[in-house]
Design a protein around this motif. Structure first.
Motif, PDB file in Angstrom:
ATOM      1  N   GLY A 122     -17.081  -0.354   0.348  1.00  0.00           N
ATOM      2  CA  GLY A 122     -18.047  -0.890   0.620  1.00  0.00           C
ATOM      3  C   GLY A 122     -19.225  -0.676  -0.491  1.00  0.00           C
ATOM      4  N   THR A 123     -18.936  -0.182  -1.686  1.00  0.00           N
ATOM      5  CA  THR A 123     -19.741   0.045  -2.781  1.00  0.00           C
ATOM      6  C   THR A 123     -19.034  -0.486  -3.918  1.00  0.00           C
ATOM      7  OG1 THR A 123     -18.696   2.280  -3.335  1.00  0.00           O
ATOM      8  CG2 THR A 123     -20.364   2.328  -1.741  1.00  0.00           C
ATOM      9  N   PRO A 161      -6.170   4.012   1.167  1.00  0.00           N
ATOM     10  CA  PRO A 161      -7.585   3.504   1.342  1.00  0.00           C
ATOM     11  C   PRO A 161      -8.418   3.780   0.197  1.00  0.00           C
ATOM     12  CG  PRO A 161      -7.162   5.701   2.446  1.00  0.00           C
ATOM     13  CD  PRO A 161      -5.671   5.264   1.670  1.00  0.00           C
ATOM     14  N   PHE A 162      -8.937   2.780  -0.581  1.00  0.00           N
ATOM     15  CA  PHE A 162      -9.778   3.177  -1.868  1.00  0.00           C
ATOM     16  C   PHE A 162     -11.329   2.496  -1.475  1.00  0.00           C
ATOM     17  CE2 PHE A 162      -9.684  -0.877  -4.265  1.00  0.00           C
ATOM     18  CZ  PHE A 162      -8.333  -1.355  -4.006  1.00  0.00           C
ATOM     19  N   SER A 163     -11.179   1.347  -0.600  1.00  0.00           N
ATOM     20  CA  SER A 163     -12.635   0.454  -0.508  1.00  0.00           C
ATOM     21  C   SER A 163     -13.730   1.247   0.143  1.00  0.00           C
ATOM     22  CB  SER A 163     -12.268  -0.900   0.136  1.00  0.00           C
ATOM     23  OG  SER A 163     -11.356  -1.666  -0.694  1.00  0.00           O
ATOM     24  N   SER A 182      -6.637  -3.033   9.250  1.00  0.00           N
ATOM     25  CA  SER A 182      -7.153  -2.440   8.051  1.00  0.00           C
ATOM     26  C   SER A 182      -8.770  -2.041   8.605  1.00  0.00           C
ATOM     27  CB  SER A 182      -7.598  -3.341   6.932  1.00  0.00           C
ATOM     28  OG  SER A 182      -6.160  -4.003   6.663  1.00  0.00           O
ATOM     29  N   MET A 210       0.691  -1.061   0.066  1.00  0.00           N
ATOM     30  CA  MET A 210       0.033  -0.073   0.012  1.00  0.00           C
ATOM     31  C   MET A 210       1.084   1.092   0.051  1.00  0.00           C
ATOM     32  SD  MET A 210      -2.627  -1.893   0.113  1.00  0.00           S
ATOM     33  CE  MET A 210      -3.396  -3.308   0.883  1.00  0.00           C
ATOM     34  N   ALA A 233      -9.017   0.229   5.615  1.00  0.00           N
ATOM     35  CA  ALA A 233      -7.853   0.953   5.426  1.00  0.00           C
ATOM     36  C   ALA A 233      -6.571   0.427   5.963  1.00  0.00           C
ATOM     37  CB  ALA A 233      -7.942   2.293   5.843  1.00  0.00           C
ATOM     38  N   LEU A 248      -9.937 -12.148  -2.284  1.00  0.00           N
ATOM     39  CA  LEU A 248     -10.881 -11.197  -1.785  1.00  0.00           C
ATOM     40  C   LEU A 248     -10.626  -9.805  -2.150  1.00  0.00           C
ATOM     41  CD1 LEU A 248     -11.517 -12.888   1.608  1.00  0.00           C
ATOM     42  CD2 LEU A 248     -12.286 -13.431  -0.632  1.00  0.00           C
ATOM     43  N   GLU A 305     -13.177 -13.608  -8.434  1.00  0.00           N
ATOM     44  CA  GLU A 305     -14.603 -13.720  -9.218  1.00  0.00           C
ATOM     45  C   GLU A 305     -14.537 -12.511 -10.408  1.00  0.00           C
ATOM     46  OE1 GLU A 305     -17.486 -12.819  -6.116  1.00  0.00           O
ATOM     47  OE2 GLU A 305     -18.162 -14.727  -5.882  1.00  0.00           O
ATOM     48  N   LEU A 306     -14.125 -11.596  -9.702  1.00  0.00           N
ATOM     49  CA  LEU A 306     -14.026 -10.288 -10.888  1.00  0.00           C
ATOM     50  C   LEU A 306     -13.025 -10.371 -11.989  1.00  0.00           C
ATOM     51  CD1 LEU A 306     -14.736  -7.230  -8.517  1.00  0.00           C
ATOM     52  CD2 LEU A 306     -16.328  -7.964 -10.381  1.00  0.00           C
ATOM     53  N   LEU A 317     -10.179  -6.386  -3.714  1.00  0.00           N
ATOM     54  CA  LEU A 317     -10.549  -5.561  -4.971  1.00  0.00           C
ATOM     55  C   LEU A 317      -9.619  -4.717  -5.489  1.00  0.00           C
ATOM     56  CD1 LEU A 317     -14.214  -4.374  -3.738  1.00  0.00           C
ATOM     57  CD2 LEU A 317     -13.795  -6.150  -5.669  1.00  0.00           C
ATOM     58  N   THR A 376      -2.521  -6.258   9.181  1.00  0.00           N
ATOM     59  CA  THR A 376      -2.397  -5.068   8.319  1.00  0.00           C
ATOM     60  C   THR A 376      -3.225  -4.010   9.206  1.00  0.00           C
ATOM     61  OG1 THR A 376      -4.655  -5.912   7.388  1.00  0.00           O
ATOM     62  CG2 THR A 376      -2.554  -6.590   6.199  1.00  0.00           C
TER      63      THR A 376
HETATM   64  C1  FAD Z   1      -6.134  -8.204   4.169  1.00  0.00           C
HETATM   65  C2  FAD Z   1      -6.884  -7.140   3.469  1.00  0.00           C
HETATM   66  C3  FAD Z   1      -6.412  -5.908   3.510  1.00  0.00           C
HETATM   67  C4  FAD Z   1      -7.053  -4.939   2.684  1.00  0.00           C
HETATM   68  N1  FAD Z   1      -6.361  -3.663   2.574  1.00  0.00           N
HETATM   69  C5  FAD Z   1      -7.000  -2.724   1.958  1.00  0.00           C
HETATM   70  C6  FAD Z   1      -6.357  -1.361   1.864  1.00  0.00           C
HETATM   71  O1  FAD Z   1      -5.289  -1.083   2.435  1.00  0.00           O
HETATM   72  N2  FAD Z   1      -7.358  -0.268   1.125  1.00  0.00           N
HETATM   73  C7  FAD Z   1      -8.323  -0.593   0.536  1.00  0.00           C
HETATM   74  O2  FAD Z   1      -9.000   0.123   0.050  1.00  0.00           O
HETATM   75  N3  FAD Z   1      -8.874  -1.929   0.694  1.00  0.00           N
HETATM   76  C8  FAD Z   1      -8.437  -2.802   1.332  1.00  0.00           C
HETATM   77  N4  FAD Z   1      -8.993  -4.094   1.378  1.00  0.00           N
HETATM   78  C9  FAD Z   1     -10.297  -4.271   1.024  1.00  0.00           C
HETATM   79  C10 FAD Z   1     -10.300  -5.061  -0.240  1.00  0.00           C
HETATM   80  O3  FAD Z   1      -9.824  -4.857  -1.249  1.00  0.00           O
HETATM   81  C11 FAD Z   1     -11.790  -5.166  -0.698  1.00  0.00           C
HETATM   82  O4  FAD Z   1     -12.188  -4.011  -0.957  1.00  0.00           O
HETATM   83  C12 FAD Z   1     -12.725  -5.691   0.402  1.00  0.00           C
HETATM   84  O5  FAD Z   1     -12.013  -7.169   0.604  1.00  0.00           O
HETATM   85  C13 FAD Z   1     -14.179  -5.969  -0.188  1.00  0.00           C
HETATM   86  O6  FAD Z   1     -14.947  -6.674   0.727  1.00  0.00           O
HETATM   87  P1  FAD Z   1     -16.455  -6.444   0.667  1.00  0.00           P
HETATM   88  O7  FAD Z   1     -16.939  -7.649   1.541  1.00  0.00           O
HETATM   89  O8  FAD Z   1     -16.710  -4.825   0.926  1.00  0.00           O
HETATM   90  O9  FAD Z   1     -16.665  -6.891  -0.928  1.00  0.00           O
HETATM   91  P2  FAD Z   1     -17.937  -6.662  -1.739  1.00  0.00           P
HETATM   92  O10 FAD Z   1     -17.741  -5.318  -2.343  1.00  0.00           O
HETATM   93  O11 FAD Z   1     -19.103  -6.863  -0.729  1.00  0.00           O
HETATM   94  O12 FAD Z   1     -17.935  -7.795  -2.757  1.00  0.00           O
HETATM   95  C14 FAD Z   1     -17.805  -9.296  -2.339  1.00  0.00           C
HETATM   96  C15 FAD Z   1     -17.616  -9.986  -3.504  1.00  0.00           C
HETATM   97  O13 FAD Z   1     -18.649  -9.662  -4.571  1.00  0.00           O
HETATM   98  C16 FAD Z   1     -17.844  -9.460  -5.641  1.00  0.00           C
HETATM   99  N5  FAD Z   1     -18.101  -8.224  -6.477  1.00  0.00           N
HETATM  100  C17 FAD Z   1     -17.881  -7.125  -5.717  1.00  0.00           C
HETATM  101  N6  FAD Z   1     -18.234  -6.001  -6.841  1.00  0.00           N
HETATM  102  C18 FAD Z   1     -18.944  -6.907  -7.689  1.00  0.00           C
HETATM  103  C19 FAD Z   1     -19.436  -6.244  -8.989  1.00  0.00           C
HETATM  104  N7  FAD Z   1     -19.414  -5.202  -9.419  1.00  0.00           N
HETATM  105  N8  FAD Z   1     -19.843  -7.235  -9.861  1.00  0.00           N
HETATM  106  C20 FAD Z   1     -19.495  -8.578  -9.519  1.00  0.00           C
HETATM  107  N9  FAD Z   1     -19.080  -9.174  -8.503  1.00  0.00           N
HETATM  108  C21 FAD Z   1     -18.621  -8.127  -7.643  1.00  0.00           C
HETATM  109  C22 FAD Z   1     -16.378  -9.693  -5.345  1.00  0.00           C
HETATM  110  O14 FAD Z   1     -15.889 -10.938  -5.985  1.00  0.00           O
HETATM  111  C23 FAD Z   1     -16.240  -9.698  -3.974  1.00  0.00           C
HETATM  112  O15 FAD Z   1     -15.400 -10.448  -3.364  1.00  0.00           O
HETATM  113  C24 FAD Z   1      -8.276  -5.330   2.227  1.00  0.00           C
HETATM  114  C25 FAD Z   1      -8.827  -6.477   2.210  1.00  0.00           C
HETATM  115  C26 FAD Z   1      -8.082  -7.515   2.919  1.00  0.00           C
HETATM  116  C27 FAD Z   1      -8.756  -9.057   2.861  1.00  0.00           C
END
Ligand code: FAD
Length: 422
Positions: free
Chosen positions: A156-157, A152-154, A241, A106, A186, A396, A403-404, A398, A239
């Protein structure tokens, strides 16, 4: 006793990325990473995992070794590592502590995106000179003060999947930007000095557009910035996060890490920028394999010297693990050698295939390692059960979850850009 030096690599160990003719800089950095991991990080990994705490001691070592400025150009006082070199070194660190390698990624991305990657993104002369001035400040913080950046970019959308604009916004105000929104997951939360936030420019027209994505650094000390939430996950526990919130956070213009519109162009020009999460997991896979070989030979330090290698089932499982690991390494090595702006369609497909193979393969190898070594191997004082949990996380992440990747590969194979069915 020292291992003999391999005449191809010039190293007395086999790096996680495999055997290949390295440049002198790659050899030097790989040897440093290997020594740091073997002598310092391996022994500490259990502590970060048990406590779910950030590996501060490892970061002191990384800083001292110059690794926080690994990808800062030499013209700015850094070590000048290119994309390929970073990917090799990161795999070596992941071999000894996954959480350290992942968080380091990161931080490194903040220097690589603004450094070698930005150099390959088309910009106007005005944008180029704006970028040159801003990154000088940013690189200076890392080179002179040892500053640490999170990414940080995630949210939950669908934004982190690249399917919607970021919900976190930046509104232009006098002398800077006003940031509002939230981020989840994050890594380095509470440890970073700066948070490289991806957000959408709020132009006041209520039509957020991903082309208006901004990449802005928020100092950890900013008024209106806060960190919240628990941190007790399955794997990659070091991490830390957690969630970030931005409530009318003012940052000056100088905090803009890329000129307006350039992040969006960069993500399209340089797909390999999202492949940088994979070396951590190649390292984890390598560690699970290394452990299995030592365990079956009865050579794990501190364990009774019981050999289990005489059973044909174990021999077959080790062969299967090695075959999968070699497949992963070969694809990985090809993908990092081919990484460039605007890759061809085949190069992009290989990149996706490499990412998928490493992320899913790491967990396959860790699973086989536990099955093959057996019950005693998953006790908490040994690293294998941690490697197994850590290995589950890669697929997992993003925007390129397993899956993606399948979704993109299938669609991009069967449809050319712009092609639609009736
Ligand atoms: C150890 C760890 C460290 C991380 N560190 C960071 C970080 O430093 N910064 C950061 O920004 N993020 C970080 N992440 C977050 C990561 O990149 C994902 O954003 C996070 O795991 C998403 O979880 P969610 O449950 O919100 O996924 P959701 O968005 O709910 O997705 C669940 C699953 O659905 C599928 N999916 C999602 N969107 C779509 C779509 N549009 N179409 C089809 N399928 C889809 C994907 O396969 C995904 O696995 C970290 C994750 C982990 C596990």
């Amino acid at each position: 006793m020292n291992n003999p030096v391999n005449p191809t690599t010039g190293l007395d160990f086999t790096p996680a990325v495999g055997d290949m003719p390295f440049t002198p800089l790659q050899r030097e950095l790989l040897a440093k990473a290997h020594a740091l991991g073997r002598d310092k990080f391996a022994a500490r990994a259990q502590q970060w995992d048990t406590e779910a705490s950030f590996p501060f001691a490892n970061y002191d070592d990384l800083r001292e070794a110059g690794f926080l400025k690994l990808c800062v150009p030499t013209s700015h006082g850094g070590l000048g590592a290119d994309y390929t070199t970073y990917m090799m070194v990161a795999a070596e660190i992941g071999r000894f502590c996954g959480a350290t390698a992942l968080t380091w990624n990161m931080h490194i991305c903040s220097t690589m995106w603004t450094g070698v990657l930005a150099d390959g993104i088309p910009m106007t002369d005005a944008e180029r000179s704006e970028h040159a001035a801003r990154r000088e400040l940013h690189f200076g913080r890392i080179v002179n003060d040892g500053a640490l950046y999170a990414q940080p970019f995630s949210e939950g959308t669908a934004a982190a999947a690249g399917r919607a604009p970021f919900g976190t916004t930046a509104k232009k105000v006098d002398g800077g930007w006003l940031i509002n929104g939230k981020k989840i997951w994050a890594s380095l939360s509470g440890a970073a000095d700066y948070y490289g936030v991806l957000c959408t420019e709020d132009k006041g027209d209520h039509h957020p557009d991903a082309r208006d994505t901004l990449y802005i650094s928020v100092p950890a000390t900013s008024a209106g910035f806060s960190i919240s939430g628990d941190w007790d996950p399955l794997g990659m526990r070091g991490t830390v996060s957690r969630n970030l919130a931005f409530k009318d956070v003012f940052v000056s213009d100088a905090e803009q890490l890329m000129p307006r519109g350039i992040y969006f162009k960069g993500a399209q020009t340089w797909p390999a920028m999202f492949f940088t999460l994979s070396p951590t997991y190649l390292g984890v896979a390598n560690a699970a394999y290394d452990f299995t070989v030592m365990y079956l030979r009865g050579e794990v330090p501190g364990e009774p010297p019981i050999k289990r290698r005489q059973f044909p089932t174990k021999q077959i499982a080790v062969a299967q693990m090695r075959i999968q690991l070699e497949n992963m390494k070969s694809l990985f090595a090809r993908a990092i050698a081919e990484a460039k702006p605007n890759p061809s369609k085949d190069e992009k497909m290989r990149l996706y295939a490499a990412h998928y193979s490493v992320m899913e393969g790491a967990n396959d190898i860790a699973r086989l390692a536990i099955r093959t070594c057996g019950g005693q191997s998953m006790l908490k004082h040994l690293p294998l059960e941690r490697l197994y949990r850590d290995s589950r996380c890669g697929a997992l992440m993003l925007p390129w979850t397993a899956e993606l990747i399948l979704d993109r590969m299938g669609r991009e194979t069967l449809y050319e850009p712009g092609e639609k069915d009736e």
